[in-house]
Design an enzyme around this catalytic site. Structure first.
Site: not given
Lengths: 644, 250, 228
Positions: A40, A42-43, A45, A266, A337, A408, A448
């Protein structure tokens, strides 16, 4: 097995510092003797792969997309939290920690969350140094906004594309290491299994998505940074390719799955428009800073609206029910949320929903435009308004937006200890793929933060502790364990290709999604969950006898890719239902209708359920075994969350 | 809506490929273009025919994975990504021609799927600030004028979809490359490696076999994120000044 | 490879040469036009003949004119090299293309426009430059001095309607070539600025109409004059 979270002893504010000192180090010259696999990009990985390569480890990075930059972190809009207190409004590491534990409805570990808040400040520094163009004030300093239920302005953002900019920052760091030869990149490659040798994770089996080649990769440690499993609901805000396969394979190889029923719905998504819908689109919840959520005060009015007899703008002020402002005067439209989503569901269940389907509420900018002018609103939300118009064909400057909750984020995931290691030694889970920091509900702009915290600032320290105790010897990929795992993967591929049933993969996925949404979605009951369990069992049996996967393995075959993923989603779905059934309380994203306060708020049971539910795979067709990791709260006082 | 689809089918990279026509019916105007293709693929699968392969992932216009050259335009008639294109942009009875991105540097892998790893290699050539994790100054240490940060953000919005290459009559990757060069040239953090970056990224872009820019402006007009060709001018500036003044031989 | 040849063989370097030579040729057009407009002075061609004489005998102008030819050649050669490169960059063409939506016709067809202008240039050089340089010229007396009567050659040529038509049409092509080339050269040089680019665009548009129009005016007027 007794789950040892390895949280260091001592005051919460000193745990991480102490731990960093106590972990074993790998000598700089020896780091090049270790290979690390990162699945992965993404942020979590990309940041992990880049940071580990910078330290000197040999990294192999895998992603199923055509480029690491496509990972779904890119779609995060709103922002990233950090306890910088640049705004002088009373923020601090402790407050961010406190807010996150409370926001997670007291189902997260204090130690992990404090560390997250602590390293949050470094993340912003790191990203700025990489050239991430965060929003700034005219004075040239960084701008902040308040976000999703926070009462301080601690969210950093880059227009409505914060995730994109952060991911491209991490991707650039990763690209630099690819150029340096320290990271070998494997795009369009899917992880099919984890290989364990003597109980330790020593590699993975992959499938090259272009050629279909099933390959073995050996390493000293494996990091799963493979995101969440929201697509178990078929419709979610996740990317089409987001899947649980890597995590689920790891689960079947001995990694416990924790709190799988904790899913976040969400509140501000574009409502479903029909059966053709393939995914849902989220609009940043920053919209709730200025938009007011409402439905008609009466069912009759709502019916007229749905039939098209009146328009939203025709409804007079006294006939509108701004239900969030009414029920939660102090937080109003900015409640967390889960609260916002559940209340939207309630008013729609009452028959006051506003879409043709009756499953939507208004998010109205009329008053904000009147107050601040169209230009200001355009400056803040222009791109979101455009996106909304693009998808729905309606202009939100003129008519109120319609929104409805959608799946989400998944707070649950692979169980990890303080070092982010799963129950399989040498196998780590980072970012959304693990369960650790958000408890039963994640606060806005925290995903994030967690992804980057794990990748940039946690794993580079904690992996050393493990590797320092691991011999340099490499295990060749012709080792029997690799061969065995390869064979299993190939057998499974062959099985899927030879069923040649009557229904498409998507057909099963959609059915699974409906079961999950109806019975394991925003509100759950014991009866519904029991029903769902049986339905999923039946679906699984039908899938393996009646799915139709065309084509061959030795080619780009998107149906085959999907089939693998859906097969794993089905199994995961059953575990989610088990977990939801086990948790006889309501907390955060998990709302059991049997457990609520008289005015409809989630009713936690701290006496009996202040634990992490970690599930152990027991074999095909067996019920999974529950292991409990008690949650100890030494700093935060457990109260009922109140946003009134 | 009933539509005729003329779609490029190609088994793999070495296959010659050709167009095939398909009919789809009962298409709702609210469907996205890719959902319309999903419908087609469900039909094809049920008939035992190989579904049409195309790249897509986030379906919210940000990952840059979807491509498709639709009726002569990259991402179709609107200035957006294919995944954000909805069927209300088409008329009942229309024939829609769907082709893959065409460029030497973007070889077709299957049907409408192309290999865009050339873009990754351009970034690897220098599209970064060489800072290791940790040891960086406080985020507010260097103030950046808002207008500069905004300009950098304008460039940084690029999603790397390749529509610029697809739109350009020369299959040039100038807009993509210049967006990254610009972003980092504008920001103080990018100054240190400014010259080296411009030279290396341009060299890599050329090596990949993209065409030269002839300033037609088609890339900007078709970019789903509206990246401006002022970035191309900035990269030209960066490159020429780097070439003449760089003390390092790149 | 030295850094110079490396730069000039990069796509950006080649574009730089296109832009610089293009801008020089634009400048040349202005000078050339200023001289040619003397053809319209009502002095029986005296000013023009004096001007032509000066141009032919001034050593500085001689150097510049060699440079001018070199630049035309460079502009042509590099355009061919770039066009070939660009063609190779898209080996398989689109079956359906809607390029007109996103760019101007001229910007996409600079090669065709340039080729026509090149052909015109050959005709033009053959007709005047070659004649003046290597042909036998009539002479005329101005203020007691003998000058080559180039004006007479020009007047004779522009009495031919076909010749005039070729000129006028060619100037049309030049107009389109300039309509893209002028601003494009600035863009290639990196001269793009929020304050000045709109001005460059406007000047470019004006230039691309005005200069070819004035060039075309000369044969038209002289043709009409020849009728009377």
């Amino acid at each position: 097995m007794i789950l040892d979270s390895k949280i260091p002893a001592g005051p919460v504010a000193e745990k991480w510092t102490k731990h960093k000192f106590n972990v074993k180090l790998v000598n700089p010259a020896n780091k090049r003797k270790y290979d690390v696999i990162v699945v992965g990009t993404g942020l979590a990985g990309a940041s992990a792969a880049a940071s580990l390569a910078e330290l000197g480890y040999n990294v192999k990075a895998f992603c199923f997309q055509d480029s690491p930059r496509r990972a779904h972190s890119i779609a995060a809009q709103g922002g990233i939290n950090a306890a910088k207190n640049y705004q002088n409004d009373g923020d601090s590491v402790y407050r961010l920690f406190y807010d996150t534990v409370k926001g997670g409805d007291y189902r997260a570990r204090e130690g992990n969350v404090y560390r997250l808040a602590e390293v949050s400040v470094s993340i912003i520094d790191q990203c700025v140094a990489q050239g991430v163009p965060f929003a700034r004030e005219y004075g040239g300093l960084l701008a902040n906004r308040s976000f999703g239920g926070a009462q301080v302005s601690r969210t950093f953002y880059a227009r409505g594309q914060t995730g994109q900019q952060l991911l491209l920052g991490a991707y650039s760091a990763l690209s630099r290491q690819v150029a340096n030869g320290k990271v070998k990149l494997y795009p369009r490659t899917e992880m099919m299994d984890v290989v364990t040798v003597d109980g330790k994770a020593r590699g993975i089996i992959t499938r090259n998505l272009i050629t279909g080649a099933v390959e073995s990769h050996s390493a000293h440690a494996v990091l799963l940074c493979t995101g969440g499993y929201g697509n178990v609901f078929f419709l979610s805000t996740n990317a089409m390719g987001s899947n649980v396969t890597a995590a689920w394979r790891a689960h079947k190889k001995g990694a416990y799955m924790a709190n799988p029923c904790f899913t976040q719905i969400h509140p501000t998504c574009i409502p479903v428009s029909g059966d053709h819908q393939s995914k849902l689109t989220l609009m940043s919840e920053s919209l709730r800073n200025d938009g007011r959520v409402w439905v008609p005060a009466t069912v009759t009015m709502a019916e007229k609206l749905r039939k098209g007899q009146i328009k939203a703008n025709d409804i007079p002020e006294n006939e509108r029910d701004y239900f969030l402002e009414r029920k939660y005067p102090s937080f109003g439209n900015l409640v967390p949320r889960d609260v916002a989503s559940r209340n939207a569901k309630y008013v729609c269940d009452e028959g006051r929903g506003v879409n043709e389907t009756g499953e939507a509420v208004f998010l109205d900018f009329r008053d904000a435009i009147k107050r601040d002018g169209r230009k200001t609103i355009e400056g803040k939300y222009g791109n979101l308004f455009d996106m909304y118009k693009q998808i729905t064909g309606e202009d939100p400057y003129e008519v109120p937006m319609m929104i409805y909750p959608a799946v989400h984020y998944t707070m649950g995931g692979l169980w990890v200890d303080y070092n982010l290691m799963t129950t399989v030694p040498g196998l780590y889970a980072l970012g959304e793929a693990n369960f650790s920091d958000h408890g039963a509900n994640r606060l806005g702009a925290s995903a994030l933060m967690q992804g980057l915290a794990d990748g940039y600032f946690v794993i580079p320290y904690t992996i050393g502790d493990y590797l320092a105790q691991t011999p340099y010897d490499k295990i060749p990929t012709d080792h029997p364990e690799f061969k065995k795992a390869e064979k299993e993967v190939q057998d499974r591929i062959q099985k899927l290709l030879t069923i040649k049933g009557e229904k498409t993969v998507d057909h099963f996925h959609k059915r699974l999604g409906k079961i999950m949404w109806n019975y394991c979605g925003m509100a759950r009951t014991e009866e519904g969950l029991k029903k769902a369990k049986q339905m999923i069992k039946d679906l699984k049996a039908e899938f393996w006898t009646n799915v139709n996967v065309l084509g061959a393995n030795e080619e780009l075959n998107q149906s085959l890719e999907k089939a693998h993923r859906v097969a794993d989603f089905i199994e995961l779905g059953e575990l989610m239902v088990d977990d939801a059934l086990n948790r006889n309380e309501s907390c955060g994203g998990h709302f059991r209708e049997e457990y609520q306060t008289p005015d409809g708020e989630a009713l936690r049971d701290d006496e009996n359920f202040a634990y992490v539910a970690a599930w152990k795979y027991m074999g095909e067709g067996q019920e999974e075994e529950l292991h409990k990791e008690p949650l100890v709260f030494e700093n935060v006082k457990l109260t009922q969350r109140s946003y009134k | 809506m009933n539509l005729t689809l003329k779609i490029w089918r190609q088994k793999n990279n070495s296959d010659k490929g050709g167009f095939k026509e398909y009919k789809v019916s009962d298409i709702s105007k609210d469907m996205s273009f890719l959902e319309m293709l999903d419908v087609l693929n469900e039909q094809l699968t049920e008939k035992g025919e190989d579904p049409v392969h195309f790249d897509h992932d986030c379906r919210e216009g940000i990952c840059g994975m979807c491509s498709l050259y639709i009726n002569g335009n990259p991402h179709g008639p609107l200035q957006t990504t294919t995944c954000q294109l909805h069927m209300r942009s088409f008329n009942d009875g229309e024939t829609i021609t769907i082709e893959p991105w065409r460029a030497k540097a973007f070889p077709v892998m299957k049907d409408l799927v192309v290999d865009r790893s050339a873009f990754d290699r351009i970034i690897q050539a220098g599209g970064y600030v060489s800072v290791n994790t940790g040891g960086v100054p406080d985020a507010n240490e260097i103030p950046i004028p808002k207008t500069i940060a905004d300009l950098a953000m304008d460039a940084a919005q690029c999603i790397g979809c390749g529509a610029c290459v697809a739109a350009c009559k020369n299959a040039s990757a100038m807009l993509f490359t210049s967006a990254k060069v610009s972003q980092l040239a504008l920001l103080p953090q990018g100054q240190v490696e400014r010259k080296r970056r411009a030279e290396k990224m341009v060299a890599q872009m050329d090596e990949e076999g993209f065409g030269a820019c002839t300033n037609t402006g088609a890339c900007e007009a078709q970019c789903p994120k509206g990246i401006s060709i002022t970035n191309i001018a900035r990269m030209n500036r960066e490159y020429f000044s780097a070439v003449v003044s760089n003390t390092e031989l790149v | 490879m030295s850094w110079v040849s490396k730069t000039l063989s990069s796509t950006l370097g080649r574009k730089l040469l296109m832009a610089l030579t293009g801008l020089f040729l634009i400048l040349f057009l202005v000078v050339h036009l200023a001289g040619n407009l003397q053809l319209l002075l009502p002095d029986g061609g005296d000013s023009f003949n004096v001007y032509a004489h000066t141009m032919a005998n001034n050593p500085f102008i001689k150097v510049v004119s060699i440079g001018n030819f070199a630049f035309i050649l460079l502009h042509v050669i590099y355009s061919i090299v770039l066009t070939q490169h660009n063609k190779k960059s898209r080996p398989v063409a689109y079956a359906m293309s809607n390029e007109g939506k996103s760019s101007t016709w001229a910007s996409r067809n600079m090669g065709i426009l340039g080729t026509v202008i090149l052909i015109f240039l050959v005709v033009h050089l053959k007709g005047f430059w070659y004649e003046a340089k290597f042909g036998t010229l009539p002479t005329t007396m101005i203020d007691g001095e003998s000058f080559s009567d180039i004006y007479a050659i020009v007047a004779a040529a522009y009495a031919n309607i076909w010749y005039v038509l070729i000129y006028v049409v060619s100037m049309g092509f030049l107009a389109f070539h300039l309509s893209h080339g002028f601003a494009s050269a600035f863009q290639t040089l990196g001269l793009n600025h929020v304050k000045y680019s709109p001005l460059i665009q406007k000047v470019g548009a004006g230039f691309s109409i005005l200069i070819p129009a004035l060039f075309a005016l000369i044969p038209i007027v002289m043709y009409i004059q020849s009728l009377s």
